[in-house]
Design an enzyme around this catalytic site. Structure first.
Site, PDB file in Angstrom:
ATOM      1  N   HIS A 168      -4.429  -9.019   2.648  1.00 36.12           N
ATOM      2  CA  HIS A 168      -5.886  -8.909   2.734  1.00 36.12           C
ATOM      3  C   HIS A 168      -6.406  -9.802   3.850  1.00 36.12           C
ATOM      4  O   HIS A 168      -5.981 -10.945   3.995  1.00 36.12           O
ATOM      5  CB  HIS A 168      -6.525  -9.314   1.401  1.00 36.12           C
ATOM      6  CG  HIS A 168      -6.305  -8.315   0.309  1.00 36.12           C
ATOM      7  ND1 HIS A 168      -5.379  -8.488  -0.681  1.00 36.12           N
ATOM      8  CD2 HIS A 168      -6.883  -7.113   0.079  1.00 36.12           C
ATOM      9  CE1 HIS A 168      -5.400  -7.452  -1.490  1.00 36.12           C
ATOM     10  NE2 HIS A 168      -6.297  -6.597  -1.050  1.00 36.12           N
ATOM     11  N   HIS A 185      -3.142   3.698  -5.883  1.00 35.86           N
ATOM     12  CA  HIS A 185      -3.688   2.455  -5.347  1.00 35.86           C
ATOM     13  C   HIS A 185      -3.986   1.443  -6.450  1.00 35.86           C
ATOM     14  O   HIS A 185      -4.048   0.236  -6.196  1.00 35.86           O
ATOM     15  CB  HIS A 185      -4.960   2.737  -4.545  1.00 35.86           C
ATOM     16  CG  HIS A 185      -5.334   1.621  -3.612  1.00 35.86           C
ATOM     17  ND1 HIS A 185      -4.594   1.301  -2.500  1.00 35.86           N
ATOM     18  CD2 HIS A 185      -6.368   0.740  -3.647  1.00 35.86           C
ATOM     19  CE1 HIS A 185      -5.159   0.278  -1.876  1.00 35.86           C
ATOM     20  NE2 HIS A 185      -6.222  -0.080  -2.557  1.00 35.86           N
ATOM     21  N   ARG A 188      -1.648  -1.455  -6.800  1.00 36.47           N
ATOM     22  CA  ARG A 188      -1.883  -2.631  -5.955  1.00 36.47           C
ATOM     23  C   ARG A 188      -2.799  -3.624  -6.670  1.00 36.47           C
ATOM     24  O   ARG A 188      -2.564  -4.829  -6.636  1.00 36.47           O
ATOM     25  CB  ARG A 188      -2.487  -2.177  -4.614  1.00 36.47           C
ATOM     26  CG  ARG A 188      -2.746  -3.283  -3.608  1.00 36.47           C
ATOM     27  CD  ARG A 188      -2.966  -2.647  -2.237  1.00 36.47           C
ATOM     28  NE  ARG A 188      -3.651  -3.504  -1.287  1.00 36.47           N
ATOM     29  CZ  ARG A 188      -3.055  -4.423  -0.535  1.00 36.47           C
ATOM     30  NH1 ARG A 188      -1.752  -4.628  -0.652  1.00 36.47           N
ATOM     31  NH2 ARG A 188      -3.756  -5.129   0.335  1.00 36.47           N
ATOM     32  N   LYS A 198      -2.495  -1.533   7.674  1.00 37.28           N
ATOM     33  CA  LYS A 198      -3.845  -0.974   7.721  1.00 37.28           C
ATOM     34  C   LYS A 198      -4.776  -1.841   8.562  1.00 37.28           C
ATOM     35  O   LYS A 198      -5.684  -1.339   9.216  1.00 37.28           O
ATOM     36  CB  LYS A 198      -4.392  -0.853   6.290  1.00 37.28           C
ATOM     37  CG  LYS A 198      -5.803  -0.318   6.193  1.00 37.28           C
ATOM     38  CD  LYS A 198      -6.248  -0.279   4.755  1.00 37.28           C
ATOM     39  CE  LYS A 198      -7.700   0.202   4.639  1.00 37.28           C
ATOM     40  NZ  LYS A 198      -8.163   0.208   3.232  1.00 37.28           N
ATOM     41  N   TYR A 229      -9.657  -7.226  -5.522  1.00 39.29           N
ATOM     42  CA  TYR A 229      -8.427  -6.652  -6.061  1.00 39.29           C
ATOM     43  C   TYR A 229      -7.867  -7.459  -7.221  1.00 39.29           C
ATOM     44  O   TYR A 229      -6.860  -7.090  -7.793  1.00 39.29           O
ATOM     45  CB  TYR A 229      -7.369  -6.569  -4.950  1.00 39.29           C
ATOM     46  CG  TYR A 229      -7.524  -5.377  -4.047  1.00 39.29           C
ATOM     47  CD1 TYR A 229      -6.638  -4.313  -4.121  1.00 39.29           C
ATOM     48  CD2 TYR A 229      -8.553  -5.309  -3.136  1.00 39.29           C
ATOM     49  CE1 TYR A 229      -6.783  -3.219  -3.296  1.00 39.29           C
ATOM     50  CE2 TYR A 229      -8.708  -4.215  -2.305  1.00 39.29           C
ATOM     51  CZ  TYR A 229      -7.817  -3.175  -2.386  1.00 39.29           C
ATOM     52  OH  TYR A 229      -7.969  -2.096  -1.568  1.00 39.29           O
ATOM     53  N   ARG A 276       0.830  -1.194   0.000  1.00 35.40           N
ATOM     54  CA  ARG A 276       0.000   0.000   0.000  1.00 35.40           C
ATOM     55  C   ARG A 276       0.876   1.261   0.000  1.00 35.40           C
ATOM     56  O   ARG A 276       2.044   1.220   0.375  1.00 35.40           O
ATOM     57  CB  ARG A 276      -0.916   0.018   1.232  1.00 35.40           C
ATOM     58  CG  ARG A 276      -1.887  -1.154   1.313  1.00 35.40           C
ATOM     59  CD  ARG A 276      -2.713  -1.071   2.582  1.00 35.40           C
ATOM     60  NE  ARG A 276      -3.703  -2.131   2.682  1.00 35.40           N
ATOM     61  CZ  ARG A 276      -3.507  -3.303   3.285  1.00 35.40           C
ATOM     62  NH1 ARG A 276      -2.321  -3.556   3.851  1.00 35.40           N
ATOM     63  NH2 ARG A 276      -4.460  -4.214   3.336  1.00 35.40           N
TER      64      ARG A 276
END
Length: 334
Positions: free
Chosen positions: A303, A276, A279, A221, A312, A196
């Site tokens: 994740h 982003h 990613r 995160k 994603y 990230r």
């Protein structure tokens, strides 16, 4: 037994004394409400399920948010953002209400109000997630066992499908050509690691283990640590950089990275491309170009759920057709 007495022109006080239970009191505006509450509490005491409502009925939402900000927000990956979100909720009229009086309809009204202000579905869901967490903490950690979570009973706005922006044609080459040397390294590193923006911006050399080809992210995160393996290309990028005793590896904070990406995308003529999106691109390439299984990819990307990982992963149809034709992942077909 319950004693109900009038206090002033428009107040009725209920006082319940029952052997084995603490004295319980509450004041109402009508005798009807006072009588109904007394019957409810006495019934719960008779059945042995009574839980004191004192804390929940004497603590406002704003007061609870203050405690949340002081005790819980500092432990999150982005305390400042969570504190700002909590402060914004405190400015709402219903924040002056006692916790026990907030119901599902109040949460529904809050959602409608946010929608009318133009807040997006994901922003509103983050507000609701904070409120839900607050009610759960109050019930389990702060002695408000009687408190139910009104957020669970309210309808939440549907979150739109995740972005699926990937490089098309020669967009990657054009974007890299528009980057200065330092930012080009950041872009390439993101494509190799799926890290990230903030993880890259805050990465320092003490987290990098070139010998074992990995980077330790002590706090992500999700609030958890993660070790990211480094590909040969990612290793070469790090080896090409000057080493410093302190400070971030790439020398760019997250806001500077965002501005650099916008400037490079505009210069390269690559529309609607955000940092982003790198990613997304990286995770999709893991699926397309490597033999890593889904659990290994999840360990790299960090994740928390397969559902989030699936959002994603946007695989190119042509690559899937090659797989159906017997080509292995990573093969070029030549």
């Amino acid at each position: 037994m319950a004693t109900i007495r009038k206090r002033g022109p428009a107040q009725w006080e209920v006082r319940i004394r029952k052997r084995g239970w603490p004295v319980t009191c509450k004041t109402f505006e009508t005798k009807y409400d006072a009588t109904r509450w007394a019957r409810e509490i006495e019934s719960e005491m008779d059945r042995g399920i009574f839980v004191s409502r004192v804390e929940a009925e004497s603590t406002t939402l704003s007061e609870a948010l203050d405690r949340y900000i002081d005790e819980y927000a500092p432990n999150l990956s982005d305390p400042r953002r969570e504190k700002n979100r909590a402060r914004a909720i405190q400015r709402r009229p219903f924040a002056s209400r006692f916790m026990a009086t907030i119901k599902g309809k109040d949460i529904a009204a809050f959602v409608k109000e946010r929608q009318e202000e133009g807040a997006g579905p994901n922003t509103i869901r983050l507000d609701l997630a904070l409120l839900s967490k607050l009610f759960e903490i109050a019930a389990t950690d702060w002695g408000m066992e009687s408190l139910s979570n009104p957020v669970k009973r309210a309808n939440k706005p549907k979150v739109p499908a995740g972005r699926s922006r990937r490089f098309q044609d020669d967009e990657e080459e054009r974007l890299l050509a528009a980057c200065d040397e330092r930012f080009a390294c950041v872009v390439k590193f993101a494509l190799e690691t799926a890290m990230r923006r903030e993880e890259i911006a805050t990465m320092v050399w003490s987290q990098v283990d070139l010998k074992n080809r990995s980077v330790l992210l002590p706090r992500t995160k999700n609030g958890e640590s993660r070790t990211v393996p480094l590909s040969p290309a990612a290793l070469n990028i790090l080896k090409s950089l000057p080493r410093t005793i302190s400070g971030p590896v790439f020398g760019m904070n997250k806001d500077k990275i965002t501005r650099a990406m916008k400037a490079a995308a505009d210069k390269a003529g690559v529309p609607d491309f955000r940092f982003h999106d790198l990613r997304h691109e990286a995770v999709s390439r893991f699926f397309e170009n490597t033999n890593l299984d889904v659990m290994e990819i999840r360990a790299i990307s960090g994740h928390k759920s397969m559902q989030m990982l699936a959002r994603y992963s946007h695989l190119r149809t042509g690559r899937l057709a090659d797989r159906l034709a017997g080509m292995k992942r990573g093969d070029t077909g030549s």
